[in-house]
Design a protein around this motif. Structure first.
Motif, mmCIF file in Angstrom:
data_model
loop_
_atom_site.group_PDB
_atom_site.id
_atom_site.type_symbol
_atom_site.label_atom_id
_atom_site.label_comp_id
_atom_site.label_asym_id
_atom_site.label_seq_id
_atom_site.Cartn_x
_atom_site.Cartn_y
_atom_site.Cartn_z
ATOM 1 N N TYR A 150 -35.993 -3.315 104.616
ATOM 2 C CA TYR A 150 -37.641 -3.397 104.837
ATOM 3 C C TYR A 150 -37.690 -2.839 106.324
ATOM 4 C CZ TYR A 150 -42.608 -4.500 105.084
ATOM 5 O OH TYR A 150 -43.865 -4.380 105.327
ATOM 6 N N ILE A 151 -37.095 -3.344 107.401
ATOM 7 C CA ILE A 151 -37.377 -2.832 108.672
ATOM 8 C C ILE A 151 -36.917 -1.366 108.866
ATOM 9 C CG2 ILE A 151 -36.862 -3.449 111.043
ATOM 10 C CD1 ILE A 151 -36.708 -6.374 110.416
ATOM 11 N N LYS A 152 -35.865 -1.092 108.236
ATOM 12 C CA LYS A 152 -35.287 0.017 108.609
ATOM 13 C C LYS A 152 -36.166 1.022 107.569
ATOM 14 C CE LYS A 152 -32.183 2.937 110.080
ATOM 15 N NZ LYS A 152 -31.995 3.253 111.713
ATOM 16 N N ASN B 259 -39.904 1.115 96.922
ATOM 17 C CA ASN B 259 -40.862 2.041 96.762
ATOM 18 C C ASN B 259 -40.905 2.945 97.887
ATOM 19 O OD1 ASN B 259 -41.958 1.337 94.337
ATOM 20 N ND2 ASN B 259 -43.597 0.017 95.483
ATOM 21 N N GLU B 260 -40.567 2.415 99.200
ATOM 22 C CA GLU B 260 -40.731 3.478 100.322
ATOM 23 C C GLU B 260 -39.321 4.209 100.493
ATOM 24 O OE1 GLU B 260 -43.039 4.062 102.374
ATOM 25 O OE2 GLU B 260 -44.572 2.850 101.197
ATOM 26 N N GLY C 171 -43.192 -10.317 110.565
ATOM 27 C CA GLY C 171 -42.887 -11.149 109.724
ATOM 28 C C GLY C 171 -41.202 -10.882 109.028
ATOM 29 N N ALA C 172 -41.039 -9.810 108.580
ATOM 30 C CA ALA C 172 -39.745 -9.606 108.274
ATOM 31 C C ALA C 172 -38.600 -9.749 109.286
ATOM 32 C CB ALA C 172 -39.577 -8.151 107.858
ATOM 33 N N SER D 152 -38.934 -12.530 99.717
ATOM 34 C CA SER D 152 -37.856 -11.635 99.905
ATOM 35 C C SER D 152 -37.996 -10.392 98.676
ATOM 36 C CB SER D 152 -36.327 -12.070 99.778
ATOM 37 O OG SER D 152 -36.150 -12.756 98.810
ATOM 38 N N VAL D 153 -38.473 -10.985 97.711
ATOM 39 C CA VAL D 153 -38.603 -10.218 96.468
ATOM 40 C C VAL D 153 -39.827 -9.044 96.920
ATOM 41 C CG1 VAL D 153 -39.560 -9.963 93.945
ATOM 42 C CG2 VAL D 153 -38.085 -11.785 94.529
ATOM 43 N N HIS D 154 -41.036 -9.362 97.461
ATOM 44 C CA HIS D 154 -41.813 -8.693 97.960
ATOM 45 C C HIS D 154 -41.218 -7.595 98.939
ATOM 46 C CE1 HIS D 154 -45.484 -7.343 100.044
ATOM 47 N NE2 HIS D 154 -44.843 -7.848 101.317
ATOM 48 N N LEU D 155 -40.463 -8.024 99.668
ATOM 49 C CA LEU D 155 -39.955 -7.153 100.668
ATOM 50 C C LEU D 155 -38.919 -6.057 99.962
ATOM 51 C CD1 LEU D 155 -38.805 -9.455 103.630
ATOM 52 C CD2 LEU D 155 -40.860 -8.035 103.419
#
Length: 509
Positions: free
Chosen positions: A461-463, A130-131, A477-478, A121-124
């Protein structure tokens, strides 16, 4: 402790309504510091390319935060220390209880999965930041889902912080009477109000915590983060040492005498040595897989212990040579260190008391072996750390409430004081009327912690990560991570509520 569970947990932005200072807290803490909005264009060509998506928000409003982007100044090692502070918290006190109700093997499996999921979840979260172009958790929620996303992020962080505050005050409730009793050498505690935990929580909140919480600049209290981590290391050392000082057969014999005197007409002295040895062997044998009514609290306690996500973005912003890969390395080292610390604390606590472990491990020592000088020092260190940490945890809650309700209004001491008092009163009521710290760990771990670890990072992340299609491995995966978080939250909450109903109906355990 208390980085002591540890809301824990990170730095929170202070609006112009309150002085801009930097705080470090434990668990259980929150750094409140001057917010730095990301302004990045051609002026900073030497910065890592993946950070060049951070843009200044053009519609922040007069009460929003407007400071220039700056290169990070915190070293890799110090970032690991800060993140470890944010992870470790009062949740560590409940891990032995979780192991006693899952067994050693099942506990290790759950601990491994929760730590890996937290790291994922930290990676996400880092990729989403960033995005999405923001280093604020709430701002990411606003960009992704508007006001609903912002409220979800703010509400989850606030609930987690209130849970951390409650766990710290529970420690005051449990431990301060024992410290006073030991220092005053009191045997008969009947009718002594100053040995009543509820009264002491109210007194400490009124005399110490409230005045500190009303300050606009908490300053030196930020150093409680380091104190909390040192206290937890000291606590772990004591737990390991006590395992070899408390002989299990003696404890088993004590329990057998206690049980026989309470349930049989024959005195314990008539119990054969064969029966005593058999009972001792049964009691002192560790279990590897256990399933009972209390097993449902294991996952929430573990998730509560690993929540540090509000701290991730502020620590990332301050990291020298900032890059997502470098921050992930910081996270991996911190999570692995806390994984070992949690495992050792849980294992040695469980192997000391086995089924007699209480929901707050430190309190178990007093119930079984009394208080010696080492335990007294541990308690004093813990009490000082948690007392000084509570005002730091109140700060971001108050700031969040102020921004949600009165974002466009000037600072008011009346409003500042009223919000502070309301937060403290609500938390004290929780501590007084909630039966055990286990319920705090369970409820907050199943709700706010599950939101911060599983649901929000994957949903954002998905959004917000547009460059990856929904059918990509990363997005799938998310999505699976999001669904698993929903299942964990709903399942844990349902089982915990059923356990409460069962206890309320007189079923007990």
């Amino acid at each position: 402790m208390l980085s002591m569970k540890k809301t824990e947990m990170g730095r929170f932005n202070i609006s112009p309504d309150e002085d801009s200072s930097s705080y470090s807290s434990n668990s259980d803490f929150n750094y409140a510091y001057s917010s730095k909005q990301a302004v990045m264009k051609s002026h900073y060509a030497d910065v890592d390319p993946e950070n060049q998506n951070f843009l200044l928000e053009s519609n922040l409003g007069k009460k929003k935060y407007e400071t220039d982007f700056h290169p990070g100044t915190t070293s890799f090692g110090m970032s690991v220390f800060n993140l470890s502070n944010a992870i470790v918290g009062s949740g560590i006190l409940g891990l032995s209880y979780a192991m006693a109700n899952t067994g050693i093997a099942l506990f290790i499996i759950l601990l491994t999965f929760v730590s890996i999921f937290s790291l994922y979840s930290v990676h996400l979260l880092l990729k989403t930041a960033n995005e999405g172009g923001s280093l604020l958790y709430e701002q990411l929620g606003h960009k992704a889902y508007g006001m609903i996303g912002k409220l979800a992020a703010s509400g989850s962080i606030t609930m987690q912080n209130i849970g951390a505050m409650s766990s710290y005050l529970f420690i005051v409730k449990y431990e301060l009477p024992l410290v006073i009793k030991a220092l005053m050498n009191i045997e008969d505690t009947t009718g002594l109000w100053y040995l009543n935990g509820d009264y002491l929580v109210l007194l400490v909140s009124l005399v110490l915590i409230l005045p500190l919480s009303l300050l606009r600049n908490l300053g030196y209290l930020g150093y409680t983060s380091g104190l909390s981590l040192l206290c937890m290391v000291f606590f772990l050392i004591v737990v390991i040492c006590k395992k070899f000082q408390i002989p299990c057969p003696m404890e088993a014999a004590f329990i057998l005498n206690e049980t026989m005197n309470g349930t049989l007409t024959a005195p314990a002295a008539f119990i054969s040595s064969k029966d005593l040895n058999k009972t001792t062997m049964d009691f002192c044998r560790p279990h590897y897989f256990i399933f009972n009514s209390q097993t449902v609290y294991a996952v929430p306690i573990l998730t509560f212990s690993f929540v540090c996500h509000p701290a991730i973005l502020p620590i990332y912003e301050e990291l020298k040579g900032r890059s997502r890969r470098r921050m992930m390395n910081v996270s991996k080292i911190s999570f692995f260190a806390m994984f070992l610390m949690y495992l050792l604390a849980a294992l040695f606590g469980y192997l000391t008391f086995y089924d007699r472990v209480e929901s707050e491990l430190l309190h178990t020592y007093s119930s079984v072996v009394g208080t010696d000088i080492i335990l007294l020092i541990v308690r004093l260190a813990v009490l000082v750390a948690v007392t000084l940490t509570v005002p730091v945890v109140i700060f971001p809650i108050r700031s969040s409430v102020t921004h949600l309700l009165c974002a466009t209004k000037d600072f008011s001491w009346w409003r500042h004081s009223l919000i502070t008092v309301c937060i403290l009163v609500f938390t004290n009521l929780l501590v007084i009327f909630v039966p055990t710290i286990r319920d705090i760990f369970g409820f907050i771990g199943a709700s706010a912690a599950a939101m911060l670890i599983f649901i929000l990072p994957s949903a954002f992340y998905i959004k917000l990560v547009k460059k990856e299609p929904m059918k990509s491995v990363q997005k799938i995966g998310a999505l699976l991570f999001l669904l698993s978080g929903i299942v964990v939250m709903i399942g844990s909450m349902a089982l915990i509520v059923l356990d409460w109903v069962h206890n309320a109906s007189g079923g007990g355990h």
